[in-house]
Design a protein around this motif. Structure first.
Motif, PDB file in Angstrom:
ATOM      1  N   ALA A  12       0.831  -1.205   0.000  1.00 55.23           N
ATOM      2  CA  ALA A  12       0.000   0.000   0.000  1.00 55.23           C
ATOM      3  C   ALA A  12       0.868   1.259   0.000  1.00 55.23           C
ATOM      4  CB  ALA A  12      -0.920   0.007   1.212  1.00 55.23           C
ATOM      5  N   LEU A  13       1.938   1.259   0.784  1.00 50.69           N
ATOM      6  CA  LEU A  13       2.807   2.436   0.824  1.00 50.69           C
ATOM      7  C   LEU A  13       3.528   2.652  -0.499  1.00 50.69           C
ATOM      8  CD1 LEU A  13       4.302   2.040   4.402  1.00 50.69           C
ATOM      9  CD2 LEU A  13       2.614   3.709   3.625  1.00 50.69           C
ATOM     10  N   ALA A  16       1.042   3.940  -2.966  1.00 50.75           N
ATOM     11  CA  ALA A  16       0.694   5.338  -2.693  1.00 50.75           C
ATOM     12  C   ALA A  16       1.786   6.281  -3.198  1.00 50.75           C
ATOM     13  CB  ALA A  16       0.487   5.533  -1.193  1.00 50.75           C
ATOM     14  N   GLY A  21      -3.935   4.908  -6.641  1.00 52.81           N
ATOM     15  CA  GLY A  21      -4.877   5.080  -5.539  1.00 52.81           C
ATOM     16  C   GLY A  21      -5.706   3.858  -5.225  1.00 52.81           C
ATOM     17  N   ALA A  24      -3.515   1.128  -3.665  1.00 52.68           N
ATOM     18  CA  ALA A  24      -3.071   1.542  -2.340  1.00 52.68           C
ATOM     19  C   ALA A  24      -4.196   1.384  -1.320  1.00 52.68           C
ATOM     20  CB  ALA A  24      -2.579   2.986  -2.366  1.00 52.68           C
ATOM     21  N   SER A  25      -5.386   1.826  -1.683  1.00 51.72           N
ATOM     22  CA  SER A  25      -6.485   1.731  -0.724  1.00 51.72           C
ATOM     23  C   SER A  25      -6.899   0.280  -0.486  1.00 51.72           C
ATOM     24  CB  SER A  25      -7.672   2.558  -1.195  1.00 51.72           C
ATOM     25  OG  SER A  25      -8.198   2.032  -2.398  1.00 51.72           O
TER      26      SER A  25
END
Length: 54
Positions: A12-13, A16, A21, A24-25
């Protein structure tokens, strides 16, 4: 299970940073769910161990 949560957190990092998006979410959501499952299992284990010693 904690390892999987940390893996999804890292994914996720990285996503991001690169601006993906949706990825990542989704990865952050999976990491959060796995972390809470790990936390609940950890508390259950501590309670079971305390009850067993008595």
């Amino acid at each position: 299970m904690l390892g999987w949560a940390l893996t999804f957190l890292v994914v996720a990092l990285i996503a991001a940073v690169f601006g993906f998006g949706g990825i990542a979410s989704a990865s952050a959501g999976i990491a959060q769910i796995l972390f809470f499952i790990f936390l609940i299992l950890f508390v259950i284990t501590i309670i079971a161990r305390a009850v067993r010693k008595v």
